[in-house]
Design a protein around this motif. Sequence first.
Motif, PDB file in Angstrom:
ATOM      1  N   ALA A  84       0.847  -1.186   0.000  1.00  0.00           N
ATOM      2  CA  ALA A  84       0.000   0.000   0.000  1.00  0.00           C
ATOM      3  C   ALA A  84       0.887   1.242   0.000  1.00  0.00           C
ATOM      4  O   ALA A  84       2.082   1.198   0.299  1.00  0.00           O
ATOM      5  CB  ALA A  84      -0.914  -0.009   1.224  1.00  0.00           C
ATOM      6  N   ALA A  85       0.288   2.357  -0.332  1.00  0.00           N
ATOM      7  CA  ALA A  85       1.044   3.613  -0.372  1.00  0.00           C
ATOM      8  C   ALA A  85       1.601   3.955   1.005  1.00  0.00           C
ATOM      9  O   ALA A  85       2.681   4.542   1.120  1.00  0.00           O
ATOM     10  CB  ALA A  85       0.144   4.731  -0.880  1.00  0.00           C
ATOM     11  N   GLN A  86       0.890   3.558   2.067  1.00  0.00           N
ATOM     12  CA  GLN A  86       1.357   3.846   3.418  1.00  0.00           C
ATOM     13  C   GLN A  86       2.635   3.083   3.747  1.00  0.00           C
ATOM     14  O   GLN A  86       3.377   3.468   4.647  1.00  0.00           O
ATOM     15  CB  GLN A  86       0.287   3.478   4.460  1.00  0.00           C
ATOM     16  N   ALA A  87       2.920   2.009   3.018  1.00  0.00           N
ATOM     17  CA  ALA A  87       4.125   1.224   3.289  1.00  0.00           C
ATOM     18  C   ALA A  87       5.387   2.025   3.001  1.00  0.00           C
ATOM     19  O   ALA A  87       6.437   1.772   3.591  1.00  0.00           O
ATOM     20  CB  ALA A  87       4.125  -0.056   2.459  1.00  0.00           C
ATOM     21  N   LEU A  88       5.306   3.018   2.124  1.00  0.00           N
ATOM     22  CA  LEU A  88       6.482   3.819   1.776  1.00  0.00           C
ATOM     23  C   LEU A  88       6.565   5.122   2.571  1.00  0.00           C
ATOM     24  O   LEU A  88       7.482   5.910   2.357  1.00  0.00           O
ATOM     25  CB  LEU A  88       6.496   4.115   0.279  1.00  0.00           C
ATOM     26  N   GLU A  89       5.625   5.316   3.493  1.00  0.00           N
ATOM     27  CA  GLU A  89       5.682   6.523   4.327  1.00  0.00           C
ATOM     28  C   GLU A  89       6.953   6.487   5.170  1.00  0.00           C
ATOM     29  O   GLU A  89       7.294   5.469   5.754  1.00  0.00           O
ATOM     30  CB  GLU A  89       4.465   6.606   5.252  1.00  0.00           C
ATOM     31  N   GLY A  90       7.636   7.603   5.204  1.00  0.00           N
ATOM     32  CA  GLY A  90       8.851   7.698   6.002  1.00  0.00           C
ATOM     33  C   GLY A  90      10.089   7.194   5.294  1.00  0.00           C
ATOM     34  O   GLY A  90      11.156   7.096   5.903  1.00  0.00           O
ATOM     35  N   PHE A  91       9.980   6.856   4.013  1.00  0.00           N
ATOM     36  CA  PHE A  91      11.147   6.382   3.270  1.00  0.00           C
ATOM     37  C   PHE A  91      12.220   7.466   3.271  1.00  0.00           C
ATOM     38  O   PHE A  91      11.952   8.619   2.911  1.00  0.00           O
ATOM     39  CB  PHE A  91      10.755   6.033   1.829  1.00  0.00           C
ATOM     40  N   PRO A  92      13.438   7.147   3.678  1.00  0.00           N
ATOM     41  CA  PRO A  92      14.486   8.167   3.838  1.00  0.00           C
ATOM     42  C   PRO A  92      15.196   8.511   2.531  1.00  0.00           C
ATOM     43  O   PRO A  92      16.389   8.248   2.363  1.00  0.00           O
ATOM     44  CB  PRO A  92      15.447   7.501   4.827  1.00  0.00           C
ATOM     45  N   MET A  93      14.481   9.116   1.605  1.00  0.00           N
ATOM     46  CA  MET A  93      15.070   9.413   0.291  1.00  0.00           C
ATOM     47  C   MET A  93      16.244  10.375   0.403  1.00  0.00           C
ATOM     48  O   MET A  93      17.248  10.201  -0.281  1.00  0.00           O
ATOM     49  CB  MET A  93      14.010   9.972  -0.655  1.00  0.00           C
ATOM     50  N   GLN A  94      16.150  11.359   1.279  1.00  0.00           N
ATOM     51  CA  GLN A  94      17.244  12.324   1.414  1.00  0.00           C
ATOM     52  C   GLN A  94      18.515  11.643   1.927  1.00  0.00           C
ATOM     53  O   GLN A  94      19.614  11.984   1.503  1.00  0.00           O
ATOM     54  CB  GLN A  94      16.837  13.468   2.356  1.00  0.00           C
ATOM     55  N   ALA A  95      18.379  10.680   2.805  1.00  0.00           N
ATOM     56  CA  ALA A  95      19.552   9.982   3.345  1.00  0.00           C
ATOM     57  C   ALA A  95      20.122   8.985   2.345  1.00  0.00           C
ATOM     58  O   ALA A  95      21.320   8.728   2.326  1.00  0.00           O
ATOM     59  CB  ALA A  95      19.179   9.269   4.641  1.00  0.00           C
ATOM     60  N   VAL A  96      19.274   8.419   1.514  1.00  0.00           N
ATOM     61  CA  VAL A  96      19.706   7.376   0.573  1.00  0.00           C
ATOM     62  C   VAL A  96      20.218   7.993  -0.725  1.00  0.00           C
ATOM     63  O   VAL A  96      21.098   7.418  -1.379  1.00  0.00           O
ATOM     64  CB  VAL A  96      18.530   6.402   0.297  1.00  0.00           C
ATOM     65  N   ARG A  97      19.737   9.148  -1.091  1.00  0.00           N
ATOM     66  CA  ARG A  97      20.084   9.767  -2.381  1.00  0.00           C
ATOM     67  C   ARG A  97      21.594   9.890  -2.616  1.00  0.00           C
ATOM     68  O   ARG A  97      22.082   9.519  -3.682  1.00  0.00           O
ATOM     69  CB  ARG A  97      19.406  11.124  -2.520  1.00  0.00           C
ATOM     70  N   PRO A  98      22.399  10.348  -1.666  1.00  0.00           N
ATOM     71  CA  PRO A  98      23.843  10.429  -1.932  1.00  0.00           C
ATOM     72  C   PRO A  98      24.483   9.061  -2.198  1.00  0.00           C
ATOM     73  O   PRO A  98      25.469   8.962  -2.919  1.00  0.00           O
ATOM     74  CB  PRO A  98      24.426  11.045  -0.655  1.00  0.00           C
ATOM     75  N   LEU A  99      23.901   8.015  -1.634  1.00  0.00           N
ATOM     76  CA  LEU A  99      24.446   6.676  -1.834  1.00  0.00           C
ATOM     77  C   LEU A  99      24.078   6.104  -3.197  1.00  0.00           C
ATOM     78  O   LEU A  99      24.617   5.095  -3.620  1.00  0.00           O
ATOM     79  CB  LEU A  99      23.944   5.736  -0.727  1.00  0.00           C
ATOM     80  N   LEU A 100      23.144   6.763  -3.875  1.00  0.00           N
ATOM     81  CA  LEU A 100      22.669   6.263  -5.171  1.00  0.00           C
ATOM     82  C   LEU A 100      23.351   6.928  -6.356  1.00  0.00           C
ATOM     83  O   LEU A 100      23.019   6.635  -7.495  1.00  0.00           O
ATOM     84  CB  LEU A 100      21.155   6.474  -5.286  1.00  0.00           C
ATOM     85  N   LEU A 101      24.268   7.808  -6.093  1.00  0.00           N
ATOM     86  CA  LEU A 101      24.890   8.539  -7.188  1.00  0.00           C
ATOM     87  C   LEU A 101      26.076   7.797  -7.802  1.00  0.00           C
ATOM     88  O   LEU A 101      26.594   8.213  -8.817  1.00  0.00           O
ATOM     89  CB  LEU A 101      25.329   9.925  -6.699  1.00  0.00           C
ATOM     90  N   GLY A 102      26.499   6.702  -7.202  1.00  0.00           N
ATOM     91  CA  GLY A 102      27.647   5.955  -7.714  1.00  0.00           C
ATOM     92  C   GLY A 102      27.297   5.142  -8.947  1.00  0.00           C
ATOM     93  O   GLY A 102      26.134   5.012  -9.346  1.00  0.00           O
ATOM     94  N   PRO A 103      28.330   4.584  -9.596  1.00  0.00           N
ATOM     95  CA  PRO A 103      28.098   3.824 -10.830  1.00  0.00           C
ATOM     96  C   PRO A 103      27.355   2.500 -10.608  1.00  0.00           C
ATOM     97  O   PRO A 103      26.669   2.018 -11.488  1.00  0.00           O
ATOM     98  CB  PRO A 103      29.506   3.569 -11.369  1.00  0.00           C
ATOM     99  N   ASN A 104      27.482   1.911  -9.428  1.00  0.00           N
ATOM    100  CA  ASN A 104      26.814   0.635  -9.153  1.00  0.00           C
ATOM    101  C   ASN A 104      25.615   0.826  -8.238  1.00  0.00           C
ATOM    102  O   ASN A 104      25.341  -0.001  -7.367  1.00  0.00           O
ATOM    103  CB  ASN A 104      27.802  -0.349  -8.509  1.00  0.00           C
ATOM    104  N   ALA A 105      24.898   1.882  -8.418  1.00  0.00           N
ATOM    105  CA  ALA A 105      23.751   2.195  -7.566  1.00  0.00           C
ATOM    106  C   ALA A 105      22.628   1.189  -7.802  1.00  0.00           C
ATOM    107  O   ALA A 105      22.333   0.820  -8.933  1.00  0.00           O
ATOM    108  CB  ALA A 105      23.259   3.599  -7.859  1.00  0.00           C
ATOM    109  N   PRO A 106      21.989   0.718  -6.715  1.00  0.00           N
ATOM    110  CA  PRO A 106      20.872  -0.215  -6.871  1.00  0.00           C
ATOM    111  C   PRO A 106      19.648   0.492  -7.424  1.00  0.00           C
ATOM    112  O   PRO A 106      19.484   1.705  -7.256  1.00  0.00           O
ATOM    113  CB  PRO A 106      20.622  -0.713  -5.452  1.00  0.00           C
TER     114      PRO A 106
END
Length: 149
Positions: A84-106
């Motif tokens: 459900a949409a509520q399952a993604l409430e609180g997802f830490p996108m700001q904290a995860v975003r810097p970790l996703l900028l690498g070449p092997n980002a999931p």
Amino acid sequence: MKTLPHPHTREGAAMLGVFMLVAVELVALSAAPVRDWAVVGGALAGGAASVFIVLAALWHGRSGPAVRHARPAPPRGAGEEWFAAQALEGFPMQAVRPLLLGPNAPPVGRLYTAWVFAAYGHDVVWIERNLDLPGEVARVLVEAARQRR
């Protein structure tokens, strides 16, 4: 007058086919010379075995899906709370975003899945191993899920 159900009709047709096969074999065996009975009998036994194997495979193939479809369906709404949409409430996108900028980002979909598992109490090691995520990303998700609870 009541007619027979379809499965009984198929069984009757199969029995009739077996009787016809036996009759044809007996006629072929009696028409063959006595010295060739062993060869003719072996050929007929091999043919009968082949027919039996093919019919058994067809019968098993047809009865298999009926058994699978006979299983009860899961109750409506089972598992929907996971997605459900509520399952993604609180997802830490700001904290995860810097970790996703690498070449092997999931992929982001895998992060959402990891978030749901973290929200349901899975630990960093389990998420790393089963979702093939870097430990740093899994740790951020698990910590955010703990704070949310």
